[in-house]
Write an enzyme that holds these catalytic residues in place. Structure first.
Site, PDB file in Angstrom:
ATOM      1  N   ASP A 194      -1.696  -2.522  -4.017  1.00 54.96           N
ATOM      2  CA  ASP A 194      -1.985  -1.089  -3.933  1.00 54.96           C
ATOM      3  C   ASP A 194      -0.703  -0.297  -4.208  1.00 54.96           C
ATOM      4  O   ASP A 194       0.033   0.068  -3.299  1.00 54.96           O
ATOM      5  CB  ASP A 194      -2.623  -0.688  -2.596  1.00 54.96           C
ATOM      6  N   HIS A 208     -11.669  -2.328   6.742  1.00 52.38           N
ATOM      7  CA  HIS A 208     -11.694  -3.540   5.912  1.00 52.38           C
ATOM      8  C   HIS A 208     -11.950  -4.777   6.755  1.00 52.38           C
ATOM      9  O   HIS A 208     -11.473  -5.857   6.435  1.00 52.38           O
ATOM     10  CB  HIS A 208     -10.386  -3.666   5.125  1.00 52.38           C
ATOM     11  N   ASP A 215       0.824  -1.210   0.000  1.00 52.48           N
ATOM     12  CA  ASP A 215       0.000   0.000   0.000  1.00 52.48           C
ATOM     13  C   ASP A 215       0.858   1.259   0.000  1.00 52.48           C
ATOM     14  O   ASP A 215       0.633   2.181   0.764  1.00 52.48           O
ATOM     15  CB  ASP A 215      -0.948  -0.011   1.211  1.00 52.48           C
ATOM     16  N   TYR A 249      -2.131   4.399  -6.240  1.00 49.43           N
ATOM     17  CA  TYR A 249      -3.309   5.150  -5.785  1.00 49.43           C
ATOM     18  C   TYR A 249      -3.715   6.233  -6.781  1.00 49.43           C
ATOM     19  O   TYR A 249      -4.328   7.239  -6.419  1.00 49.43           O
ATOM     20  CB  TYR A 249      -3.105   5.744  -4.384  1.00 49.43           C
ATOM     21  N   ASN A 255      -6.857  -3.600  -4.466  1.00 46.72           N
ATOM     22  CA  ASN A 255      -8.089  -2.973  -4.971  1.00 46.72           C
ATOM     23  C   ASN A 255      -7.801  -1.684  -5.741  1.00 46.72           C
ATOM     24  O   ASN A 255      -8.551  -1.325  -6.647  1.00 46.72           O
ATOM     25  CB  ASN A 255      -9.077  -2.703  -3.831  1.00 46.72           C
ATOM     26  N   HIS A 270      -3.731  -9.419  -1.066  1.00 50.01           N
ATOM     27  CA  HIS A 270      -3.935  -8.028  -0.660  1.00 50.01           C
ATOM     28  C   HIS A 270      -4.801  -7.906   0.595  1.00 50.01           C
ATOM     29  O   HIS A 270      -4.436  -7.243   1.553  1.00 50.01           O
ATOM     30  CB  HIS A 270      -4.519  -7.205  -1.807  1.00 50.01           C
ATOM     31  N   VAL A 280      -5.047  -2.952   4.876  1.00 48.16           N
ATOM     32  CA  VAL A 280      -5.255  -2.170   6.098  1.00 48.16           C
ATOM     33  C   VAL A 280      -3.983  -1.373   6.338  1.00 48.16           C
ATOM     34  O   VAL A 280      -2.892  -1.937   6.385  1.00 48.16           O
ATOM     35  CB  VAL A 280      -5.530  -3.107   7.290  1.00 48.16           C
ATOM     36  N   HIS A 281      -4.126  -0.052   6.466  1.00 47.17           N
ATOM     37  CA  HIS A 281      -2.956   0.820   6.509  1.00 47.17           C
ATOM     38  C   HIS A 281      -2.369   0.892   7.913  1.00 47.17           C
ATOM     39  O   HIS A 281      -2.409   1.929   8.593  1.00 47.17           O
ATOM     40  CB  HIS A 281      -3.312   2.204   5.960  1.00 47.17           C
TER      41      HIS A 281
HETATM   42 FE   FE2 Z   1      -6.218  -1.854  -0.478  1.00 49.18          FE
END
Ligand code: FE2
Ligand code: NAG
Ligand code: NAG
Ligand code: NAG
Ligand code: NAG
Ligand code: NAG
Length: 475
Positions: free
Chosen positions: A204, A336, A175, A207, A241, A326, A364-365
């Site tokens: 990811d 999520h 991410d 972005y 995603n 992911h 998940v960040h």
């Molecule tokens: Fe994602």
């Protein structure tokens, strides 16, 4: 010049870490600590902001039609091939890669292919992909792209021949995005004294889809930003995603268009029928990449592929079985939450049966590491629906903390579930350092610390060769 910062005993990071360690020691004494640890590390509450278009990291290399966005990935199943990809902005130019083992004698060449794609009103540059095959193992190669106009030179080192006791070091990034924090994460990865040799990227990427009309210019800037690492060591790609770019409202109804055009992977070499799920062997590891956003239910191509794939893994040849995806199956953040559940229900029993060592996910960040647990006993009527300790199960690690502009996921489910060993909402990266067939040293590094500081570690014991219970350390 790069300044190597070391965390001194008086730095805020070290002080916070020490305080956290004391707290853990105290709660362990008080008998409060058996349900995993939520880190008490305190960080400044700052928003992750994208780097502006004129940032140094996005600079276009000088020279007419100079190749940019150079990146490499493994090109076959065993690691003796490499896919080199790049973009020429002005005209197709040449798809030739010159390469060799001596910097000034690039005696070999391989011919790639070039194409463009359109996305809404964006037209890409000329995207080149060239698969260089039959490379010698464990060898440093120099390569050049941009033949005819502006030559640019890079290098990479091929992995050792696949074998059970070959040490090899993987970096873990997820991410990432292109914020100032993303740049910090990449810098920390590059400056980590445990040098990663290949990045396992859990999805990811750019972005770009957060911009109006999914502004694909932000795919180009991301390619230029990551070149400083991805042109020199393979990044193994997983689709997230943010790679879907499905936007029928602007006439873009084919999922994954920019990603599929820009990031090629060797999926055919593992018998896969789509670039979103595939496997590679690299040194002593067998890496299976799964697709959270392609069909995975029974009878689907991905299901059939994975069902046939897992029995092929020969732990005598590749002791370490690593899965990338992911969307995490085990995630105790309120972001999520349970999105990975449907895939878990379908595939988890296979992971236990085939003794997967570790599963890395992003999405998940934040950061989280699980105990070895499984939740496969449940059969609708028996009520056995809780994750239980299981030494045949993988450790699940969420490493979606690359630093993209969406910011940190800080809201966690309370109380922390027993299966969650350690969680912390900080940006960072991790290293999985395979020592031999029995041991691999894992460490997570938060961006606030000095480059050598390990905020969470686990000495992994291989599930096939040494399936004992591990004990971890977090600060
Ligand atoms: Fe994602
Ligand atoms: C694409 O369309 C948008 C909206 O009409 C516009 O703002 C943008 O400048 C266009 N981009 C290009 C490359 O034409
Ligand atoms: C990104 O990081 C590199 C390496 O630390 C640094 O040289 C560069 O100035 C940074 N760029 C931005 C925009 O933060
Ligand atoms: C597994 O790999 C080992 C070492 O390469 C080899 O000797 C053995 O024949 C392989 N087993 C199978 C079933 O292929
Ligand atoms: C955290 O998430 C829960 C569950 O989604 C929600 O009810 C709560 O309001 C959130 N808390 C904060 C501070 O955002
Ligand atoms: C494997 O690596 C671990 C950790 O470095 C070490 O303790 C162990 O002795 C090694 N095993 C062998 C057989 O060399």
């Amino acid at each position: 010049m790069r300044r190597v910062k070391r965390s001194s005993p008086t730095s805020p990071a070290a002080a916070a870490a020490a305080a956290a360690a004391l707290l853990v020691a105290f709660s362990a004494l008080a008998g409060l600590c058996d349900a995993g640890k939520t880190s008490t590390f305190v960080r400044k509450d700052e928003k992750a902001v994208d780097m502006p278009l004129d940032s140094d990291v996005f600079r276009v290399p000088p020279g007419y039609n100079a190749p940019q966005q150079v990146h490499i990935t493994q090109g076959d199943h065993d690691g003796s091939a490499i896919i080199v990809s790049w973009v020429t902005p002005d005209e197709p130019g040449s798809s030739l890669v010159l390469y060799g083992t001596s910097e000034n004698h690039l005696t070999f060449s391989a011919e790639g292919r070039v194409h463009q794609y359109k996305y809404y009103n964006y037209t890409s540059g000329y995207i080149h992909h060239c698969n260089i095959r039959n490379l010698k193992y464990d060898t440093k190669y120099y390569y050049a792209v941009g033949v005819g106009h502006t030559l640019r030179k890079f290098w990479f080192t091929t992995p050792p021949k696949v074998g059970p006791d070959v040490p090899y070091t993987f970096g873990l990034i997820g991410d990432l995005g292109q914020s100032f924090d993303s740049n910090r994460t990449l810098t920390h990865y590059e400056s980590n004294p445990i040098k990663g040799q290949t990045v396992l990227f859990v999805g990811d990427l750019s972005y770009a889809d957060n911009y109006m009309y999914h502004d694909n210019v932000r795919w180009d800037t991301w390619g230029r930003f990551t070149e400083r690492s991805a042109a020199y060591q393979p990044w193994i790609w997983t689709a997230g995603n943010h790679e879907i770019d499905f936007a029928p409202e602007i006439g873009e109804g084919v999922p994954f268009k920019p990603y599929k055009n820009r990031y090629h992977v060797p999926y055919k070499a593992s018998g896969s029928t789509a670039p979103f799920w595939y496997s590679i062997k690299r040194a002593s590891a067998y890496i299976i990449v799964l697709a959270s956003y392609s069909a995975y239910g029974k009878y689907t191509p991905q299901y059939k592929w994975l069902e046939a794939e897992l029995p092929k893994v020969n732990r005598t040849e590749t002791p370490w079985l690593i899965v990338l995806m992911h969307s995490p199956w085990y995630n105790s953040y309120n972001y999520h939450y349970m999105e990975g559940e449907t895939m878990r229900v379908i595939y988890e029993s296979w992971f236990v049966k085939y003794k997967v060592d570790v599963v890395f996910a992003g999405h998940v960040h934040a950061y989280e590491r699980s105990e070895r647990i499984s939740n496969i006993a449940y059969n609708i009527v028996n009520g056995q629906c809780n994750p239980v300790p299981d030494q045949s199960a993988p450790v699940y690690i969420t490493i979606g903390d690359g630093g993209n502009q969406e910011g940190l996921a800080k809201n966690m489910t309370e109380p922390q579930p027993k299966y969650s060993a350690f969680r912390e909402a900080s940006f960072g990266h991790a290293i999985f350092d395979v020592k031999n067939r029995t041991h691999a040293y894992y460490s997570w590094h938060r961006n606030q610390d000095g480059y050598s500081v390990e905020a969470d570690t686990l000495l992994f014991y291989n599930r096939f060769w040494h399936p004992l219970e591990e004990s971890s350390a977090s600060v």
